[in-house]
Structures are given as C-alpha cells and as structure tokens.
Design a protein around this motif. Structure first.
Motif, PDB file in Angstrom:
ATOM      1  N   ILE A 117      -4.534  -2.389  38.755  1.00 15.25           N
ATOM      2  CA  ILE A 117      -5.265  -3.625  39.079  1.00 15.25           C
ATOM      3  C   ILE A 117      -4.259  -4.737  39.377  1.00 15.25           C
ATOM      4  O   ILE A 117      -4.406  -5.495  40.338  1.00 15.25           O
ATOM      5  N   GLY A 118      -3.214  -4.832  38.549  1.00 20.29           N
ATOM      6  CA  GLY A 118      -2.171  -5.827  38.787  1.00 20.29           C
ATOM      7  C   GLY A 118      -1.474  -5.620  40.115  1.00 20.29           C
ATOM      8  O   GLY A 118      -1.228  -6.573  40.862  1.00 20.29           O
ATOM      9  N   LEU A 119      -1.170  -4.359  40.434  1.00 15.98           N
ATOM     10  CA  LEU A 119      -0.533  -4.055  41.720  1.00 15.98           C
ATOM     11  C   LEU A 119      -1.436  -4.473  42.877  1.00 15.98           C
ATOM     12  O   LEU A 119      -0.965  -5.059  43.858  1.00 15.98           O
ATOM     13  N   ALA A 120      -2.728  -4.203  42.764  1.00 14.80           N
ATOM     14  CA  ALA A 120      -3.672  -4.611  43.810  1.00 14.80           C
ATOM     15  C   ALA A 120      -3.693  -6.136  43.947  1.00 14.80           C
ATOM     16  O   ALA A 120      -3.723  -6.664  45.070  1.00 14.80           O
ATOM     17  N   MET A 121      -3.631  -6.848  42.827  1.00 16.77           N
ATOM     18  CA  MET A 121      -3.587  -8.315  42.870  1.00 16.77           C
ATOM     19  C   MET A 121      -2.308  -8.801  43.561  1.00 16.77           C
ATOM     20  O   MET A 121      -2.343  -9.764  44.328  1.00 16.77           O
ATOM     21  N   VAL A 122      -1.195  -8.151  43.274  1.00 15.22           N
ATOM     22  CA  VAL A 122       0.076  -8.519  43.910  1.00 15.22           C
ATOM     23  C   VAL A 122      -0.039  -8.364  45.425  1.00 15.22           C
ATOM     24  O   VAL A 122       0.340  -9.256  46.190  1.00 15.22           O
ATOM     25  N   VAL A 123      -0.587  -7.245  45.869  1.00 13.39           N
ATOM     26  CA  VAL A 123      -0.724  -6.988  47.305  1.00 13.39           C
ATOM     27  C   VAL A 123      -1.688  -7.989  47.946  1.00 13.39           C
ATOM     28  O   VAL A 123      -1.375  -8.595  48.986  1.00 13.39           O
ATOM     29  N   GLY A 177      -2.631 -10.981  46.804  1.00 13.05           N
ATOM     30  CA  GLY A 177      -2.034 -12.317  46.755  1.00 13.05           C
ATOM     31  C   GLY A 177      -0.979 -12.509  47.826  1.00 13.05           C
ATOM     32  O   GLY A 177      -0.905 -13.557  48.483  1.00 13.05           O
ATOM     33  N   GLU A 178      -0.156 -11.493  48.014  1.00  7.55           N
ATOM     34  CA  GLU A 178       0.894 -11.538  49.044  1.00  7.55           C
ATOM     35  C   GLU A 178       0.276 -11.671  50.432  1.00  7.55           C
ATOM     36  O   GLU A 178       0.711 -12.494  51.243  1.00  7.55           O
ATOM     37  N   ILE A 179      -0.744 -10.875  50.713  1.00 13.32           N
ATOM     38  CA  ILE A 179      -1.393 -10.915  52.025  1.00 13.32           C
ATOM     39  C   ILE A 179      -2.031 -12.279  52.277  1.00 13.32           C
ATOM     40  O   ILE A 179      -1.860 -12.869  53.357  1.00 13.32           O
ATOM     41  N   VAL A 180      -2.761 -12.794  51.299  1.00 16.77           N
ATOM     42  CA  VAL A 180      -3.425 -14.095  51.469  1.00 16.77           C
ATOM     43  C   VAL A 180      -2.392 -15.194  51.722  1.00 16.77           C
ATOM     44  O   VAL A 180      -2.551 -16.018  52.626  1.00 16.77           O
ATOM     45  N   ARG A 181      -1.311 -15.188  50.932  1.00 19.21           N
ATOM     46  CA  ARG A 181      -0.288 -16.226  51.109  1.00 19.21           C
ATOM     47  C   ARG A 181       0.384 -16.115  52.470  1.00 19.21           C
ATOM     48  O   ARG A 181       0.579 -17.127  53.154  1.00 19.21           O
ATOM     49  N   LYS A 182       0.741 -14.924  52.880  1.00 20.15           N
ATOM     50  CA  LYS A 182       1.425 -14.780  54.163  1.00 20.15           C
ATOM     51  C   LYS A 182       0.485 -15.096  55.329  1.00 20.15           C
ATOM     52  O   LYS A 182       0.909 -15.674  56.332  1.00 20.15           O
ATOM     53  N   LEU A 183      -0.791 -14.746  55.204  1.00 17.70           N
ATOM     54  CA  LEU A 183      -1.757 -15.140  56.235  1.00 17.70           C
ATOM     55  C   LEU A 183      -1.855 -16.661  56.316  1.00 17.70           C
ATOM     56  O   LEU A 183      -1.984 -17.223  57.409  1.00 17.70           O
ATOM     57  N   ALA A 184      -1.799 -17.334  55.181  1.00 19.71           N
ATOM     58  CA  ALA A 184      -1.836 -18.802  55.164  1.00 19.71           C
ATOM     59  C   ALA A 184      -0.642 -19.376  55.913  1.00 19.71           C
ATOM     60  O   ALA A 184      -0.782 -20.296  56.729  1.00 19.71           O
ATOM     61  N   ILE A 185       0.532 -18.834  55.644  1.00 18.66           N
ATOM     62  CA  ILE A 185       1.749 -19.331  56.294  1.00 18.66           C
ATOM     63  C   ILE A 185       1.689 -19.084  57.801  1.00 18.66           C
ATOM     64  O   ILE A 185       1.950 -19.989  58.604  1.00 18.66           O
ATOM     65  N   TYR A 209      -1.644 -21.404  47.953  1.00 19.89           N
ATOM     66  CA  TYR A 209      -1.648 -21.567  46.499  1.00 19.89           C
ATOM     67  C   TYR A 209      -2.502 -20.493  45.841  1.00 19.89           C
ATOM     68  O   TYR A 209      -2.143 -19.938  44.807  1.00 19.89           O
ATOM     69  N   ASN A 210      -3.648 -20.218  46.463  1.00 21.62           N
ATOM     70  CA  ASN A 210      -4.521 -19.167  45.961  1.00 21.62           C
ATOM     71  C   ASN A 210      -3.778 -17.832  45.928  1.00 21.62           C
ATOM     72  O   ASN A 210      -3.801 -17.115  44.924  1.00 21.62           O
ATOM     73  N   GLY A 211      -3.090 -17.512  47.010  1.00 21.07           N
ATOM     74  CA  GLY A 211      -2.341 -16.264  47.082  1.00 21.07           C
ATOM     75  C   GLY A 211      -1.237 -16.192  46.044  1.00 21.07           C
ATOM     76  O   GLY A 211      -1.032 -15.156  45.409  1.00 21.07           O
ATOM     77  N   PHE A 212      -0.528 -17.300  45.844  1.00 20.34           N
ATOM     78  CA  PHE A 212       0.551 -17.295  44.858  1.00 20.34           C
ATOM     79  C   PHE A 212       0.004 -17.136  43.448  1.00 20.34           C
ATOM     80  O   PHE A 212       0.574 -16.400  42.631  1.00 20.34           O
ATOM     81  N   ALA A 257       1.194 -14.108  41.213  1.00 20.55           N
ATOM     82  CA  ALA A 257       1.942 -14.344  39.974  1.00 20.55           C
ATOM     83  C   ALA A 257       1.260 -13.702  38.767  1.00 20.55           C
ATOM     84  O   ALA A 257       1.903 -13.015  37.963  1.00 20.55           O
ATOM     85  N   VAL A 258      -0.038 -13.909  38.642  1.00 23.41           N
ATOM     86  CA  VAL A 258      -0.771 -13.302  37.518  1.00 23.41           C
ATOM     87  C   VAL A 258      -0.780 -11.781  37.681  1.00 23.41           C
ATOM     88  O   VAL A 258      -0.614 -11.043  36.705  1.00 23.41           O
TER      89      VAL A 258
END
Length: 197
Positions: free
Chosen positions: A81-87, A89-97, A132-135, A139-140
């Motif tokens: 579950i944590g790994l899925a959150m990392v992926v 979160g990473e996707i959301v943040r990079k899409l934002a950028i 921020y949402n992605g990070f 992070a969590v």
C-alpha cells in the motif's frame, strides 16, 4: 543480524532508496528542463536540513524495529500500500510540474512574471495544489512502505503542517496576481491537502 538482510528488509530498503533518488533527481531534472540550467540551483533537489533529519530518524526507526520487532516489517500488504502511495504521489506531483510548466517553481513567487499563468487544466482541475498533494501522499507512503508506524504519523503531521502554513501564504500572492480569476478557482477547486481550504 540476519534479519536486517532478510528478503523483506532488502526489498523495502531498496524501494525506499530508489524512491528518494528518483524523487529528488527528477525534481531537479524537470526544473532544469523547464526553467533552464542557469535559472536552477541545487535547492531544486528539495533537500533541507529538516528533511534530512526526518529521513535519518525514519531509517533509525526502521532498523530499531527490525532488531526489536522484526515481524512488524513483514506485513507485505501494508508495505505494498505504501509503495502504491509512493508511485501515485510521484505521478501526481510530476504531472503538476509538467502541466504548470514555467508557472511551477520550487520557491513561492512574490512578484508576478510575464510567463506566470494561472493553470486550471489537467490535474489542476481536481486540486489547486497537486504538487503539494503528491508530495504529501509520497512522503507518508514512504513510511508506510517501510512499515514505520511512528514515522508514518510524524511525516503525516509535519508535512501537513508545512503545507497548511505554506498554502495560505502562497495563495495570498496568487490572489494578488490573478484577482477574481483566482478567487473563483479557489471556490470551485479544493486545495488538495486535507483540512486546508
């Protein structure tokens, strides 16, 4: 001593190290790609003293729990579950950028620049601060991936608090730059950080 080199521990630690390297490396590469090397500093790696301290404490927790309570780390489904959150979160943040392009910076702009546009499409249709949402999710997720209960709670509180203070400060300037257009956008779209309007 062998527990630290168990399959689960090796997998969790390698995923964590990869997540950290990929997150920070890609932040810097995207910043250089979007803003040009001459406009980017090492601050775009997003590594502060507080961040380093938090990561060091999370690794200390991890190793203490491996030695004192190794079965805590064997909840593979929690780690996944944590790994899925990392992926995610990473996707959301990079899409934002990528979506914001030159309007995305690691430092809050206090002066309006010509290329600074209000971005309301893509992931910005769903939340005002997808970076921020992605990070926060990333992070969590790193701590859930390590099955670190103390650091999971600590990271959630500290990262949430950071954004709860940063968002109103940033939005003060966004309201100055974009006026009524930003007010309307803020009324329609949530911040992306729980309990932060």
């Amino acid at each position: 001593m062998t527990e630290i080199f168990s399959y689960t521990a090796c997998r969790q630690l390698s995923q964590m190290i990869f997540a950290i390297i990929f997150f920070h490396g890609s932040e810097y590469i995207l910043a250089v790609g979007i803003h040009g090397r001459q406009n980017v500093t090492l601050k775009s790696l997003l590594i502060s003293k507080n961040y380093l301290l938090a990561m060091i404490l999370s690794f200390i927790e991890y190793f203490l729990e491996v030695f004192l309570c190794p079965t805590l780390k064997e909840y593979w489904w929690v780690s996944h579950i944590g790994l899925a959150m990392v992926v995610v979160g990473e996707i959301v943040r990079k899409l934002a950028i990528i979506t914001a392009g030159r309007s995305f910076t690691h430092l809050i702009k206090v002066y309006h620049e010509d290329h600074h546009k209000l971005v309301t499409h893509g992931v910005y249709r769903f939340v005002r601060h997808p970076g921020y949402n992605g990070f926060l999710v990333w992070a969590v997720g790193t701590q859930i991936m390590l099955c670190n209960p103390i650091s999971t709670v600590a990271f959630a509180i500290v990262v949430w608090h950071f954004f709860a203070e940063r968002i109103p400060y940033e939005e003060y300037f966004l309201r100055q730059f974009f006026g009524h257009e930003y007010e309307e956008y803020a009324r329609r779209v949530p911040s992306g950080v729980p309990f932060v309007k």
